[in-house]
Write a protein that holds these residues in place. Structure first.
Motif, PDB file in Angstrom:
ATOM      1  N   TRP A  34       0.832  -1.214   0.000  1.00  9.53           N
ATOM      2  CA  TRP A  34       0.000   0.000   0.000  1.00  9.53           C
ATOM      3  C   TRP A  34       0.865   1.262   0.000  1.00  9.53           C
ATOM      4  O   TRP A  34       0.496   2.277   0.569  1.00  9.53           O
ATOM      5  CB  TRP A  34      -0.928  -0.005   1.208  1.00  9.53           C
ATOM      6  CG  TRP A  34      -2.110  -0.923   1.063  1.00  9.53           C
ATOM      7  CD1 TRP A  34      -3.246  -0.665   0.345  1.00  9.53           C
ATOM      8  CD2 TRP A  34      -2.294  -2.209   1.653  1.00  9.53           C
ATOM      9  NE1 TRP A  34      -4.125  -1.721   0.456  1.00  9.53           N
ATOM     10  CE2 TRP A  34      -3.569  -2.674   1.247  1.00  9.53           C
ATOM     11  CE3 TRP A  34      -1.505  -3.012   2.480  1.00  9.53           C
ATOM     12  CZ2 TRP A  34      -4.061  -3.909   1.645  1.00  9.53           C
ATOM     13  CZ3 TRP A  34      -2.004  -4.241   2.869  1.00  9.53           C
ATOM     14  CH2 TRP A  34      -3.262  -4.679   2.453  1.00  9.53           C
ATOM     15  N   GLY A  35       2.021   1.194  -0.596  1.00  7.78           N
ATOM     16  CA  GLY A  35       2.900   2.360  -0.660  1.00  7.78           C
ATOM     17  C   GLY A  35       3.919   2.380   0.455  1.00  7.78           C
ATOM     18  O   GLY A  35       3.877   1.560   1.392  1.00  7.78           O
ATOM     19  N   ASP A  36       4.915   3.261   0.296  1.00  2.77           N
ATOM     20  CA  ASP A  36       5.944   3.489   1.312  1.00  2.77           C
ATOM     21  C   ASP A  36       6.815   2.260   1.576  1.00  2.77           C
ATOM     22  O   ASP A  36       7.296   2.041   2.687  1.00  2.77           O
ATOM     23  CB  ASP A  36       5.308   3.974   2.634  1.00  2.77           C
ATOM     24  CG  ASP A  36       4.414   5.178   2.416  1.00  2.77           C
ATOM     25  OD1 ASP A  36       4.768   6.006   1.564  1.00  2.77           O
ATOM     26  OD2 ASP A  36       3.377   5.285   3.088  1.00  2.77           O
TER      27      ASP A  36
ATOM     28  N   GLY B 289       5.603  10.331  -1.285  1.00  5.18           N
ATOM     29  CA  GLY B 289       6.722  10.842  -0.497  1.00  5.18           C
ATOM     30  C   GLY B 289       7.793   9.777  -0.546  1.00  5.18           C
ATOM     31  O   GLY B 289       7.633   8.714   0.059  1.00  5.18           O
TER      32      GLY B 289
ATOM     33  N   THR C 148      -5.767   4.972  -4.769  1.00  7.30           N
ATOM     34  CA  THR C 148      -5.479   6.242  -5.409  1.00  7.30           C
ATOM     35  C   THR C 148      -6.124   6.212  -6.797  1.00  7.30           C
ATOM     36  O   THR C 148      -6.889   5.288  -7.106  1.00  7.30           O
ATOM     37  CB  THR C 148      -3.952   6.515  -5.419  1.00  7.30           C
ATOM     38  OG1 THR C 148      -3.742   7.865  -5.821  1.00  7.30           O
ATOM     39  CG2 THR C 148      -3.189   5.563  -6.337  1.00  7.30           C
TER      40      THR C 148
ATOM     41  N   LEU D 292      -3.001   0.004  -4.120  1.00  6.85           N
ATOM     42  CA  LEU D 292      -3.679   1.307  -4.226  1.00  6.85           C
ATOM     43  C   LEU D 292      -4.053   1.586  -5.678  1.00  6.85           C
ATOM     44  O   LEU D 292      -4.505   2.682  -6.007  1.00  6.85           O
ATOM     45  CB  LEU D 292      -2.771   2.427  -3.708  1.00  6.85           C
ATOM     46  CG  LEU D 292      -2.512   2.476  -2.201  1.00  6.85           C
ATOM     47  CD1 LEU D 292      -1.438   3.532  -1.879  1.00  6.85           C
ATOM     48  CD2 LEU D 292      -3.791   2.806  -1.435  1.00  6.85           C
TER      49      LEU D 292
ATOM     50  N   ARG E 137       1.048  11.351   8.760  1.00  7.68           N
ATOM     51  CA  ARG E 137       0.081  10.530   9.509  1.00  7.68           C
ATOM     52  C   ARG E 137       0.751   9.238   9.970  1.00  7.68           C
ATOM     53  O   ARG E 137       1.577   8.671   9.242  1.00  7.68           O
ATOM     54  CB  ARG E 137      -1.110  10.156   8.617  1.00  7.68           C
ATOM     55  CG  ARG E 137      -2.022  11.303   8.301  1.00  7.68           C
ATOM     56  CD  ARG E 137      -3.141  10.874   7.365  1.00  7.68           C
ATOM     57  NE  ARG E 137      -2.662  10.588   6.032  1.00  7.68           N
ATOM     58  CZ  ARG E 137      -3.416  10.146   5.036  1.00  7.68           C
ATOM     59  NH1 ARG E 137      -4.701   9.908   5.239  1.00  7.68           N
ATOM     60  NH2 ARG E 137      -2.917   9.920   3.845  1.00  7.68           N
TER      61      ARG E 137
ATOM     62  N   HIS F 105      -5.189  14.798   0.297  1.00  8.27           N
ATOM     63  CA  HIS F 105      -5.702  16.167   0.044  1.00  8.27           C
ATOM     64  C   HIS F 105      -4.812  16.939  -0.936  1.00  8.27           C
ATOM     65  O   HIS F 105      -4.762  18.154  -0.890  1.00  8.27           O
ATOM     66  CB  HIS F 105      -5.834  16.974   1.340  1.00  8.27           C
ATOM     67  CG  HIS F 105      -6.950  16.501   2.221  1.00  8.27           C
ATOM     68  ND1 HIS F 105      -7.314  17.140   3.382  1.00  8.27           N
ATOM     69  CD2 HIS F 105      -7.795  15.454   2.107  1.00  8.27           C
ATOM     70  CE1 HIS F 105      -8.319  16.507   3.942  1.00  8.27           C
ATOM     71  NE2 HIS F 105      -8.623  15.469   3.191  1.00  8.27           N
TER      72      HIS F 105
ATOM     73  N   THR G 259      -7.605  10.511   1.829  1.00 10.43           N
ATOM     74  CA  THR G 259      -6.647  10.908   0.783  1.00 10.43           C
ATOM     75  C   THR G 259      -5.592  11.849   1.373  1.00 10.43           C
ATOM     76  O   THR G 259      -5.733  12.321   2.505  1.00 10.43           O
ATOM     77  CB  THR G 259      -7.329  11.642  -0.396  1.00 10.43           C
ATOM     78  OG1 THR G 259      -7.702  12.952   0.033  1.00 10.43           O
ATOM     79  CG2 THR G 259      -8.547  10.889  -0.915  1.00 10.43           C
TER      80      THR G 259
ATOM     81  N   VAL H 224      -1.417   3.762   4.950  1.00  9.00           N
ATOM     82  CA  VAL H 224      -1.898   5.068   5.458  1.00  9.00           C
ATOM     83  C   VAL H 224      -3.268   5.288   4.850  1.00  9.00           C
ATOM     84  O   VAL H 224      -3.497   4.958   3.703  1.00  9.00           O
ATOM     85  CB  VAL H 224      -1.046   6.279   5.001  1.00  9.00           C
ATOM     86  CG1 VAL H 224      -0.819   7.248   6.130  1.00  9.00           C
ATOM     87  CG2 VAL H 224       0.208   5.893   4.315  1.00  9.00           C
ATOM     88  N   GLY H 225      -4.152   5.893   5.603  1.00  6.42           N
ATOM     89  CA  GLY H 225      -5.502   6.106   5.087  1.00  6.42           C
ATOM     90  C   GLY H 225      -6.376   4.913   5.411  1.00  6.42           C
ATOM     91  O   GLY H 225      -5.922   3.921   6.008  1.00  6.42           O
TER      92      GLY H 225
HETATM   93  P1  IMO Z   1       4.236   6.621  -2.069  1.00  4.11           P
HETATM   94  O1  IMO Z   1       4.598   6.879  -3.501  1.00  4.11           O
HETATM   95  C1  IMO Z   1       1.149   5.545   0.808  1.00  4.11           C
HETATM   96  C2  IMO Z   1      -2.961   6.732  -0.168  1.00  4.11           C
HETATM   97  C3  IMO Z   1      -3.622   7.777   0.699  1.00  4.11           C
HETATM   98  C4  IMO Z   1      -5.076   7.318   0.607  1.00  4.11           C
HETATM   99  C5  IMO Z   1      -5.185   6.849  -0.836  1.00  4.11           C
HETATM  100  C6  IMO Z   1      -5.772   7.884  -1.781  1.00  4.11           C
HETATM  101  O2  IMO Z   1       4.969   7.477  -1.093  1.00  4.11           O
HETATM  102  O3  IMO Z   1       4.257   5.171  -1.743  1.00  4.11           O
HETATM  103  P2  IMO Z   1      -4.773  10.100  -2.858  1.00  4.11           P
HETATM  104  O4  IMO Z   1      -4.277  11.358  -2.210  1.00  4.11           O
HETATM  105  O5  IMO Z   1      -3.783   9.412  -3.709  1.00  4.11           O
HETATM  106  O6  IMO Z   1      -6.086  10.290  -3.564  1.00  4.11           O
HETATM  107  O7  IMO Z   1      -5.115   9.119  -1.602  1.00  4.11           O
HETATM  108  O8  IMO Z   1      -3.869   6.532  -1.252  1.00  4.11           O
HETATM  109  N1  IMO Z   1      -1.656   7.133  -0.755  1.00  4.11           N
HETATM  110  C7  IMO Z   1      -0.480   6.663  -0.349  1.00  4.11           C
HETATM  111  N2  IMO Z   1      -0.167   5.836   0.680  1.00  4.11           N
HETATM  112  N3  IMO Z   1       2.112   5.991  -0.014  1.00  4.11           N
HETATM  113  C8  IMO Z   1       1.803   6.803  -1.048  1.00  4.11           C
HETATM  114  O9  IMO Z   1       2.719   7.155  -1.977  1.00  4.11           O
HETATM  115  C9  IMO Z   1       0.467   7.209  -1.236  1.00  4.11           C
HETATM  116  N4  IMO Z   1      -0.160   8.000  -2.123  1.00  4.11           N
HETATM  117  C10 IMO Z   1      -1.462   7.939  -1.825  1.00  4.11           C
HETATM  118  O10 IMO Z   1      -3.136   7.728   2.019  1.00  4.11           O
HETATM  119  O11 IMO Z   1      -5.269   6.194   1.432  1.00  4.11           O
END
Ligand code: IMO
Ligand code: GDP
Ligand code: MG
Length: 431
Positions: A11-13, A40, A238, A227, A302, A129, A127, A272-273
């Motif tokens: 889910w990212g990161d 990020g 996303t 995501l 967060r 934001h 999100t 996250v989220g």
């Molecule tokens: P990197 O590239 C983790 C999550 C948000 C939310 C969902 C939708 O650093 O891995 P958005 O603003 O995209 O419409 O939010 O996606 N989200 C991420 N979670 N890492 C990210 O990016 C994320 N980009 C969006 O927290 O749950």
């Protein structure tokens, strides 16, 4: 020279920034192809910490060209700030380029993102934001403003006027909020276009020419598989195609330019989220992982939700992305635990599931096997052979389950805290 792709599998990161930076050393280009400044991506080099949101993670190397590709959505204000931050840290930013076809995130997108979330009540997504969803919505509605539109004052005027008129109606009538001023936004964005002017290129031709000149191109994914707008945990996703499939769409290249698909996974899971998270830990162990792994959002700060490694989800991600090689990050974070759980199946209602379902129910739970921890610091280790046996067993279990080779193991945030597991393969791919 066939190109390589890095994608996140959870889910990212997962540490895409760290690994992209590492592999960028051997690249001529690093290209982002989707997402926006919702990302990020962190890079840690000695006592310097960088967090990149739109700029590809190859930027620390002065010789690497960094392209923000056509499929990315770009908030120019945020991009200019990011460039200035890098410059203040002594980084050469002259090789950062922006695709003409990329869509522009405008202030009304960020407000819409926030207002829609407020309106969703308990169905909110959580999100960032940053206006990402509304920017992609306008792109698909064919009313979006592209980077190249900022360069033609008449076109920009007309497109912005239409958008502000429509959005103001929505703000006032639906969300009961204040309208935006056309004039100040128009003037502000013309200034941004002037600042970015020299960086704006036809990224499609640049990328094709680079490929034909046998340049080494690394595509850097943002967000991650779970995501993904189509294959993630919809609607808690996303709004872009985060998979390797998104590379071609988001950068204007054919699939046969691509060779190695490198998937990044943490040694555990975070999110996250809001949205389903079958292996989420709901006791104090979650806090231990959060503290040890510094699991706080690089963009929104967060706290990240933490859980055990989910091999069902990982297998699904590897399948969709066509992953050839895995990179596992943050293995050092698990050094605390006596027992480490790995999810190998799910239980949903009374059913046992061996696959990642299209709809994940709230009551879904992981079915785990327990492996013994290694209970010793591994963050200084550079050779696979020096890892504790239980640690090797953990790695082997993952490889066997996924039927994939782990190429690299990251044991700390610093650029050189890595173990190349299969050196000959690694140097074959990245030389
Ligand atoms: P990197 O590239 C983790 C999550 C948000 C939310 C969902 C939708 O650093 O891995 P958005 O603003 O995209 O419409 O939010 O996606 N989200 C991420 N979670 N890492 C990210 O990016 C994320 N980009 C969006 O927290 O749950
Ligand atoms: P990305 O979005 O995939 O680039 O990942 P983030 O940068 O958002 O989050 C990953 C975090 O983990 C960052 O703070 C990294 O510095 C850190 N990190 C990356 N790899 C490791 C690792 O192997 N061990 C530890 N302890 N931290 C790591
Ligand atoms: Mg991140």
């Amino acid at each position: 020279m066939p190109s390589n792709v890095i994608v996140g599998l959870q889910w990212g990161d997962e540490g895409k920034g760290k690994i992209t930076d590492l592999l960028a050393k051997k690249s001529d280009y690093v290209i982002r192809y989707q997402g926006g400044n919702n990302s990020g991506h962190s890079i840690h080099i000695k006592n310097r910490y960088f967090v990149l949101h739109l700029i590809p993670s190859g930027v620390i190397y002065p010789g690497v060209k960094c392209i923000i590709g056509p499929g990315v959505v770009v908030d120019p204000k945020s991009l200019i700030q990011e460039i200035q931050n890098l410059e203040s840290m002594g980084i050469n930013t002259s090789k950062i380029f922006l695709a003409k076809r990329a869509h522009v995130t405008m202030p009304y997108h960020c407000l819409l993102d926030q207002y829609q979330e407020e309106f969703l009540g308990d169905r909110l997504i959580g999100t960032t934001h940053k206006g990402i969803g509304p920017t992609y919505v306008d792109k698909i509605s064919r009313t979006g403003i592209r980077v190249l539109d900022l360069l033609d004052l008449k076109v920009f005027y007309k497109k912005l006027k239409y958008n502000i008129d429509v959005k103001n109606k929505i703000f006032i009538k639906i969300f009961k909020k204040k309208p935006l001023s056309f004039k100040s936004i128009y003037e502000e964005y013309i200034e941004y276009a002037k600042i970015l002017y020299d960086r704006i290129i036809d990224a499609v031709y640049e990328t094709h020419q680079a490929f034909h000149k046998k340049k080494k191109i690394l595509f850097e994914g943002a967000q991650a598989m779970l995501l993904d707008i189509d294959y993630g945990t919809y609607p808690y996703v996303t709004t872009s195609s985060t998979s390797t499939g998104g590379v071609c769409v988001g950068s204007g290249i054919p699939p046969n330019f691509l060779k190695n698909f490198i998937g990044i996974t943490k040694a555990y899971c975070t999110r996250v989220g809001f949205g389903p998270f079958p292996t989420e830990i709901k006791n104090e162990m979650s806090d231990v992982i959060r503290q040890k792994g510094n699991e706080y959002g690089a963009t929104t700060k967060r706290p990240r939700r933490c859980g055990w490694l989910d091999l069902v989800a990982l297998k699904y991600s590897c399948m969709i992305n066509g992953i050839n090689y895995l990179v596992i990050t943050k293995l050092d974070v698990l050094s605390e635990f006596d027992i480490i759980k790995i999810c190998i199946k799910y239980k949903s209602d009374d059913q046992v599931l061996q696959y990642f379902p299209a709809k994940i129910k709230q009551n879904i739970k992981g079915i785990y096997i327990d492996l013994h921890g290694w209970k010793q610091n591994i963050s200084h280790i550079h050779e696979y052979i020096d890892l504790p046996n239980n640690c090797k067993k953990y790695i082997k279990f993952i490889e066997d389950f996924l039927n994939l080779e782990i190429l690299l193991i990251s044991v700390g945030s610093e650029r050189n805290q890595n173990i190349v597991k299969n050196k000959s393969l690694f140097f074959k791919i990245f030389n």
